[in-house]
Design an enzyme around this catalytic site. Structure first.
Site, PDB file in Angstrom:
ATOM      1  N   ASN A  10       0.810  -1.211   0.000  1.00 30.68           N
ATOM      2  CA  ASN A  10       0.000   0.000   0.000  1.00 30.68           C
ATOM      3  C   ASN A  10       0.846   1.265   0.000  1.00 30.68           C
ATOM      4  OD1 ASN A  10       0.521  -0.923   2.874  1.00 30.68           O
ATOM      5  ND2 ASN A  10      -0.185   1.151   3.230  1.00 30.68           N
ATOM      6  N   LYS A 264       2.809 -11.406   8.472  1.00 29.87           N
ATOM      7  CA  LYS A 264       3.391 -10.318   9.260  1.00 29.87           C
ATOM      8  C   LYS A 264       3.559 -10.751  10.721  1.00 29.87           C
ATOM      9  CE  LYS A 264       1.535  -6.631   6.324  1.00 29.87           C
ATOM     10  NZ  LYS A 264       1.329  -7.534   5.194  1.00 29.87           N
TER      11      LYS A 264
END
Length: 309
Positions: A10, A264
């Protein structure tokens, strides 16, 4: 502090945006405005995603039919140069001219016996109809898999084993340079039976590679920057809660989406457990507060259990 920051995709392209050079440039400019806040007084390494960029280059390569399409390792190297160039330039426009920058093409060794090669699962590139996907699979030897109502090419996503350019990265940090490296998880490579190194059609998870990079650099902090302010339990449900702090052994047992927050969490837990240092997952917009210890989800051995906001 020595800080490794892993930028999510992003930071380079907002969801649903056309993959134009102007859009990439604008998003890199926004990301760099935040990164510039933590560079003074720290040694900073920047890793980044490259999924949409590799997909675009693959399409452009396939459109030229006079020669075979370029392999993924070559396309990954191209994106490392392109994205590194933009980050260097935009940071350079914000920081004093004395601050040096360097983008390092980063080869990462994977294991040929990694089970990921037997079960390709990482989607790359555009979506296809079933008929087109079957044709491409036959012509190019691709593996394909459903993606919603369509189909996409899938490749192996082996774990990173060794980062070859570790020494020059350390040398640059010691000279005060901001280093951009391990883009897209690095360029996947492996040794053949004759001990010759070559690229391989695979994609290494960016966050797992960033965790290995931070560990090998003896970093004080790993920051995994994404588009949410923290890791959430029950994400998207009325019962969702943001996690403030957690011990890796406890956090790993909680359910997270395999295609988004899961890797993550795994990367942050790996780094904290192997080094005893903290890893933080949070929004790029909060990176200054993350470094100061007041934002994001902090994964730490000094925490007992899970603390919610």
């Amino acid at each position: 502090m020595r800080i490794v920051t892993a930028l999510g995709g992003n930071a380079l392209l907002r969801r649903g945006e056309p993959l134009t050079a102007d859009n990439q440039r604008e998003n890199v400019r926004i990301a760099c405005a935040q990164l510039a806040r933590i560079i003074p007084g720290n040694e900073v390494v920047i890793a980044h995603g490259n999924g949409p960029q590799v997909g675009l280059l693959a399409l452009q390569s396939a459109a030229y039919s006079d020669v075979p399409s370029y392999p993924l390792d070559v396309l990954g190297a191209q994106t490392e140069g392109m994205i590194g160039y933009m980050i260097e330039q935009e940071l350079g426009n914000l920081l004093p001219v004395e601050v040096p920058f360097a983008t390092i093409l980063t080869q990462v060794e994977v294991d040929a016996s990694d089970p990921a090669f037997r079960h390709p699962s990482k989607p790359i590139g555009p979506v296809y109809s079933l008929e087109e996907a079957r044709r491409l699979a036959k012509e190019k030897g691709w593996d394909i898999a459903p993606d919603g109502d369509a189909f996409r090419r899938v490749v192996a996503s082996p774990r990173p084993k060794r980062i070859f350019e570790l020494r020059p990265i350390k040398w640059l940090l010691e000279k005060g340079s901001v280093v951009i490296c391990a883009g897209g998880g690095g360029i996947p490579t492996l040794y053949d039976e004759g001990r010759m190194l070559h690229g391989i059609e695979a994609v290494i998870d960016k966050d797992l590679c960033s965790a290995l990079l931070a560990q090998e650099l003896d970093s004080d902090l790993l920051v995994i920057a994404t588009d949410v302010d923290a890791a959430y339990i029950d994400w998207g449900q009325p019962t969702q809660r943001a996690i403030a702090r957690a011990h890796p052994d406890v956090l790993e047992k909680l359910p997270f989406a395999a295609g988004s927050m899961g890797p993550k969490i795994q990367a942050a837990c790996d780094f904290a457990r192997r080094t005893g240092k903290d890893a933080v997952i949070g929004s790029l917009a909060d990176i200054e507060a993350i470094v100061q210890g007041t934002a994001g989800t902090r994964i730490s051995l000094s925490t007992s259990g899970v603390e919610y906001r």
